[in-house]
Every structure is written in C-alpha cells, then in structure tokens.
Design a protein around this motif. Structure first.
Motif, PDB file in Angstrom:
ATOM      1  N   MET B 197      45.711 -16.972  27.332  1.00  0.00           N
ATOM      2  CA  MET B 197      45.523 -15.341  27.961  1.00  0.00           C
ATOM      3  C   MET B 197      43.999 -15.375  28.613  1.00  0.00           C
ATOM      4  SD  MET B 197      47.813 -13.521  26.671  1.00  0.00           S
ATOM      5  CE  MET B 197      49.226 -14.073  25.716  1.00  0.00           C
ATOM      6  N   SER B 198      43.092 -16.149  28.234  1.00  0.00           N
ATOM      7  CA  SER B 198      41.715 -15.978  28.927  1.00  0.00           C
ATOM      8  C   SER B 198      41.840 -16.488  30.186  1.00  0.00           C
ATOM      9  CB  SER B 198      40.696 -16.673  27.958  1.00  0.00           C
ATOM     10  OG  SER B 198      40.996 -18.203  27.975  1.00  0.00           O
ATOM     11  N   GLU B 199      42.497 -17.677  30.371  1.00  0.00           N
ATOM     12  CA  GLU B 199      42.749 -18.172  31.756  1.00  0.00           C
ATOM     13  C   GLU B 199      43.319 -17.230  32.799  1.00  0.00           C
ATOM     14  OE1 GLU B 199      43.648 -22.429  31.376  1.00  0.00           O
ATOM     15  OE2 GLU B 199      45.423 -21.912  32.752  1.00  0.00           O
ATOM     16  N   VAL B 200      44.265 -16.523  32.251  1.00  0.00           N
ATOM     17  CA  VAL B 200      45.092 -15.567  33.269  1.00  0.00           C
ATOM     18  C   VAL B 200      43.960 -14.436  33.498  1.00  0.00           C
ATOM     19  CG1 VAL B 200      46.783 -13.962  33.324  1.00  0.00           C
ATOM     20  CG2 VAL B 200      47.246 -16.021  31.812  1.00  0.00           C
ATOM     21  N   GLN B 201      43.170 -14.234  32.472  1.00  0.00           N
ATOM     22  CA  GLN B 201      42.316 -12.820  32.864  1.00  0.00           C
ATOM     23  C   GLN B 201      41.413 -13.498  34.016  1.00  0.00           C
ATOM     24  OE1 GLN B 201      41.273 -12.096  28.607  1.00  0.00           O
ATOM     25  NE2 GLN B 201      41.786  -9.855  28.988  1.00  0.00           N
ATOM     26  N   LYS B 202      40.689 -14.688  33.578  1.00  0.00           N
ATOM     27  CA  LYS B 202      39.762 -15.076  34.543  1.00  0.00           C
ATOM     28  C   LYS B 202      40.196 -15.327  36.125  1.00  0.00           C
ATOM     29  CE  LYS B 202      38.132 -18.288  31.714  1.00  0.00           C
ATOM     30  NZ  LYS B 202      37.648 -19.609  31.255  1.00  0.00           N
ATOM     31  N   LEU B 203      41.381 -15.763  36.064  1.00  0.00           N
ATOM     32  CA  LEU B 203      41.967 -16.460  37.284  1.00  0.00           C
ATOM     33  C   LEU B 203      42.813 -15.531  38.379  1.00  0.00           C
ATOM     34  CD1 LEU B 203      41.401 -19.482  38.422  1.00  0.00           C
ATOM     35  CD2 LEU B 203      43.436 -20.198  37.148  1.00  0.00           C
ATOM     36  N   CYS B 204      43.937 -14.775  37.567  1.00  0.00           N
ATOM     37  CA  CYS B 204      44.925 -14.315  38.235  1.00  0.00           C
ATOM     38  C   CYS B 204      44.692 -13.070  38.706  1.00  0.00           C
ATOM     39  CB  CYS B 204      46.409 -14.203  37.370  1.00  0.00           C
ATOM     40  SG  CYS B 204      46.573 -15.889  36.639  1.00  0.00           S
TER      41      CYS B 204
END
Lengths: 399, 251
Positions: B197-204
């Motif tokens: 989830m954190s990756e999606v929030q940071k990146l997408c």
C-alpha cells in the motif's frame, strides 16, 4: 537483421556455455578422455593381468599316476607346473583355487592304451577362471604332445611315415586389404560412437538452454525482448549443434589416437596379428553421415526439454532417449541386418548401417543419398516443431 | 501510452477447468503518469502485465501500447517497452555489462549507440564498480540495478514493472522507487503492479484495484478516498474487495 539476431543469441549462448563447467565436461572432457580410458586403460590392465597369470606356476594334481608312471612323468618334468600330492578333495581344492587343475588317468590306463583302446583322460578345471584355464591348457598341450609322440612311434613300428595320418594341411589366407579388415572389425563401433556422442554432447546444452532457462527465470526476460521466437530457437539450436559436433569430432579424434596407442601396445606385446587400419577418409565420411543426425538430435532434444519446468525434469525426459540411439545402433551389429530401402529410412539405424559399410570402403551412393535426404527431412521437421513449441504459452509457462 | 480495452485471458487447467485470470480489464495510462495495479496474490496483476508485454496473448480484447496493438504488432510493442518482473532473472554466467549489451543488441541498437547508452546507464545507476562481475556473484540490489539497466537500454517510452521491490532490502527498494519516479519525470508511461500500500501511495498517479481478474475500482488516491469515505488506502482496498466478494456471493 534476422541472421544478425540468430548470431547475437548464438554468441551469447556460446559465451555462457564456455563458462559453464558442466557443459565443458560433457562436451569436451568426456569425449577426449573416454576412449583412452576405456581402450588403452582397459587393454593395458587386461594385458597386465594375463601376464601375471601366465607368470604364476600353477599347482596341479595327477590322479591315477600309479597306473601309468611314464605318462605322469610327462607332467612332473614340466617346469611350468608344480605337482602336488594327491588328495581326495581335489574338486573342492580347484573350486577354492587352492590348486589350479587336476588330470585324471583312468584305471589300467597304460594297459588299455597298449591294447589300442581309446581311454579317456580327464582334466579338471575351474571354468571361467583365467589361471585355471591356463593350467588346464598347459596340461592338455602336454597330453597332446604325448599322444602325437605315441602316434609317430606306432607309425614307425609299422614303417609308415608321419604324413600317413596327415595327408594334407589347411591354411586360411586373408585377401581383403587392411582397411577392410579393420573396418569390418571396428566399423560398426566407430559409427555407433559418433552417433552416441553426438547425442550425449547435445543433451546437456539442450536442457540448459530450455528447461534451465525456465528454472532460472531468464525465459521470461528473453521473451519480453523483440527477438522473433524463430531466431531465438535457431540461435539456441546452432549452439546445441556446435556442442554435438564438437563432442562427436573430439570423440573420433580421441578414438583414432587411442587405437594407434593400443595398436602400439599390442604390437609390443607380440599380438601384432590384429589389423586395425582404418582410413582417415572413411572416418571423415562417417562424420559427414552423422551430420544430419546431429542436426536431428539438436532439434529434437531441446524441443522435448522445453516441456520440462526444471533441469531435473528435463533429465528424466531425455535420459531414456539414449536407448533410442543405442537400440537401433546395436541392432546394426546383428548378423544379417543389411541395408535395404526400408531400413534406409529408419533414422539412426540407417546411419549406423551405412557407416559400417563406409568404414569397409564400400559406398552405396543411392543409399547414402536416401539416408542423407531422409535424415535431413526429419531434422527439418523437428526444427519446425521446436519453433512451434517456443510459440506455445502452455509449453513456455507450464504450471 | 497504455490503453487496455476489455482485456481478458483464460487458462485451461485439467483439474480446475477454465480459469478467468483477467476479465474485461479496461484502463488508460498517459505519458508522464504512473498507473498502479493494486491487488493480492493471484488477483491477475502479473497476467495483465504479461498480456501488455505480449508475453501472453489475450483470449479477448486488446491493448494499445506505445501506439501499437498487442495482437497485431507484438514485435513492435516489445521493441517499445521495458518489462521488469520478479520472474525476469539475469543470465548468471554473463557479467553485468554483457547482460545489458546483449539486450541492447537484441533491440537492434548499433554498437556505437549501445556503448554510449551502457556508459550512461552504468553511471546513472552507479553500477561501474561491478561492471565486469558475473551476475551470479551480484547482491540482490546490484542484480535489480542490472535488470533496470537491461529494461532501459533501448530507452523505451513505456515501462512495465511487476512488483519491482519484491525481495529487495529497504535501501534497494528505495533506490528502485526513486528511479521509477525519475522515469516519470522523463515523460515515460509507467505501469506498476504491487500489493504494498505504501508504495502505491508514494508512487502512483492512478490506482486500479484488481481482484479475481477484474478491475474493481480506479482513480487517483484523492478520488478513491472521497468515493469510499476512507483515508487509509488499505481500508479502501479491503472495502472494494469485500463488496465485490459479497456481490459475487449474492449472484
């Protein structure tokens, strides 16, 4: 562009293969070392063993010597044997290798002998044991000499010449040139070895380049690049073919050298009667005949290995295939199996049969053409199937 | 640009029958955007990305990637994408430079352009220290850099990343995420699949929630927060997936 891509794949596969110890062992080390170790090593050891057996002075027993002391004397005078006192358990002693052989002179041997009867002298030995055979042969030889002497004496007493019982002599003379003799003896083997090794040489890279790639996860990497599957398959195929031909070529070279060395050893041991001359031309011809077969192996093996998910699984598919080569190749050794139009289209068996002929210097050009053409067709079909397999998702991504 | 149109993929399994791995997936990702495909394991993320990369062929529907149809011109598509997945490993017996060069050549680059590009990428990704080291002797982080360089060697306009940080340690994962952001700056079209989830929030820029092969919800993080009245992305994800399961149960 297309050839360039095939070349790029080939070069990369070659670089990787040359850095892989397993490939180097199966493609280079095995064919080079196999023959010297098998032939030279084996025959050297065999000669050593026979030599040692010959040097041994075997212990023997003479049963019934009291009835014919002068016959028994023949053996006691022999320096190559040691006569030991008679014991009733001579059979066990031979079986237990305590003595090597025993000779039994029947009861009243001398009397029966003088009456002109034909009494039976038995030589007891351990069948299959080299040292026992040598001892028994020595005893038999002495008995034969003694019999011959007796015959000569009997003839002389009747004023007949020795040639009386030997009206003519028989002698076999070889008229075939040395290559033909060598070819007939070893021809089948050369073709067989070339075929077997062109398969084993292809086997390891065939697995490594297909199932191995799947296992290591590089298959998906390469499939995401724009290279056409056909070019990818061809690049891999040429590498497998290179390995196959290298193995077969090295094997033939190594076999030639080993034959030479073996011949030298045999000559020095006084067994020079064996003729093992095989012309370089016929060996080259065998190699050329094995070429389409090598192409066939290089196309079939990767196709089968591609089905496997792992290297181990591929091994279990390909190893039984060795029998597919061994069986037809060995059946070509069977007496009476000769080339005919029907056999000439059976892959492997046809090559094996024609190689046997070629090595003896006989070239059946029509059969050679048929075999070459049919094997080429099989190889092309196999290559086509290989390309098709590389386009099938259910093969590439089998779960 | 990536434009998926009713993309569907079915597999046939002897035991389980027909498996609908991807069903009617439609979405669009513009240049300079990162599209995040968020889903649990087995949701259909990898199959979707493999379809876009033309490694698999769709059963129905199609997609336009970098201006080319994945069914009509798969070769062209492959020449214009960089595909990196957890399953795309390196050739163990090649060194880092040989690995990247091999792919550059397969993409049809000439030697002069290739050498320039390799030097540039190795400098940018700080890979010069292990240029000559064999791939099987590299650390996980180094391997990931080689993989990224491999996908970028032909400077493709579209990048497809399947779980790009899986199995990486924190530092390697951070480097990868930062690099994907840089690529967005360059105007590349990027699609990333993940379950973090954190990756999606940071990146997408756009998030697509996928489950059971179907795209259940799509939008920017702000849009999704508003639509589902939740701040936390994990809560939004659970809501979307559970309501889909409930609806399926009713049917």
């Amino acid at each position: 562009m297309s050839l360039r891509n095939v070349g790029i794949v080939y070069r990369k596969e070659l670089t990787e293969s040359l850095r892989d110890r397993r490939t180097l062992i199966s493609t280079i080390a095995v064919p080079i070392l196999m023959f010297p170790m098998l032939m030279v090593g084996f025959s050297f050891v065999a000669l050593k063993l026979v030599g040692a057996a010959r040097k041994e002075v075997p212990k023997i027993m003479i049963l019934g010597a009291e009835d014919a002391p002068e016959v028994a004397n023949v053996f006691t005078k022999l320096s190559e044997v040691e006569v030991v006192p008679v014991a009733s358990d001579y059979r066990e002693q031979i079986s237990n290798k305590k003595i090597r052989a025993a000779v039994e002179l029947p009861k009243n041997f001398r009397a029966a002998f003088d009456r002109g009867e034909s009494p039976v002298v038995k030589v007891y030995m351990y069948d299959g044991d080299l040292k026992s055979s040598l001892a028994a042969n020595r005893l038999e030889k002495s008995l034969q000499e003694y019999r011959k002497e007796t015959v000569v004496q009997r003839l002389a007493s009747k004023n007949l010449p020795a040639s009386f019982i030997d009206p003519f002599k028989i002698s076999q003379q070889n008229v075939a040139p040395p290559e033909k003799v060598g070819g007939a003896t070893f021809g089948g083997m050369i073709g067989y070895m070339v075929m077997l090794l062109s398969m084993t040489g292809a086997m390891y890279p065939a697995m490594d380049l297909t199932a191995g790639e799947k296992e290591r996860g590089t298959m998906e990497t390469i499939l995401s690049s724009p290279i056409l599957r056909t070019h990818l398959v061809l690049g891999k195929f040429f590498l497998v073919l290179t390995a196959s031909l290298t193995t077969a070529g090295l094997a033939v070279t190594s076999m030639g050298i080993s034959f030479g060395v073996l011949k030298g050893i045999l000559m020095s041991q006084g067994a020079g009667g064996m003729n093992m001359t095989i012309s370089l031309k016929s060996v080259l011809a065998v190699f050329i005949m094995a070429l389409p077969l090598s192409v066939l192996f290089s196309a079939v093996l990767p196709t089968i290995a591609l089905f496997a998910k792992s290297y181990k699984e591929a091994q279990s598919y390909l190893t039984p295939l060795t029998f597919l080569v061994v069986i037809p190749a060995v059946s070509s050794f069977l007496p009476g199996v000769e080339l005919n139009p029907r056999l000439a289209i059976i892959p492997i068996l046809n090559t094996s049969l024609v190689c046997r002929e070629i090595v003896t210097g006989t070239y059946h050009w029509n059969y050679i053409a048929l075999i070459f053409a049919s094997t080429c067709v099989y190889a092309a079909v196999a290559l086509f199937i290989a390309v098709k397999m590389f386009q099938r998702e259910d093969v590439l991504f089998r779960t | 640009m990536i434009e998926a149109r009713q993309l569907s993929k079915q597999f046939h399994d002897k035991k389980r029958g027909v498996i609908r791995a991807v069903e009617n997936v439609t979405f669009c990702c513009q240049p300079g955007q990162i599209y995040g495909l968020l889903g649990a394991n087995g949701a259909g993320k990898t199959t979707t990305l493999r379809l876009l990369a033309t490694i698999l062929e769709p059963t129905q529907g199609t997609a336009i990637v970098a201006g080319y149809d994945i069914i009509e011109q798969p070769q062209k598509v492959r020449a214009h994408i960089g595909f990196l997945s957890t399953a795309t490993a390196l050739y163990a017996r090649l060194n880092a430079q040989e690995m990247v060069e091999y792919f550059g050549r397969l993409y049809g680059m000439n030697e002069a352009a290739l050498q320039g590009r390799v030097d540039e990428l190795f400098g940018r990704l700080e890979m010069n220290d292990f240029r000559d080291r064999r791939c099987d002797k590299l650390s996980t982080g180094m391997k990931q850099k080689v993989s990224i360089a491999r996908t970028l060697v032909h400077d493709p306009p579209v990048m497809i990343f399947d779980e790009p940080t899986q199995g990486l340690d924190i530092m390697a994962a951070r480097t990868t995420v930062a690099f994907i952001r840089e690529l967005r700056q360059e105007g590349k079209t990027i699609i990333v699949s993940t379950h973090i989830m954190s990756e999606v929030q940071k990146l997408c820029d756009i998030i697509g929630i996928i489950d059971g092969g179907r795209l259940l919800a799509e939008g920017t993080l702000a849009e999704l927060r508003e639509r589902f009245a939740e701040q936390d992305l994990e809560e939004i994800f659970v809501k979307v997936v559970e309501s889909a399961h409930l609806a399926a149960g009713k049917n």
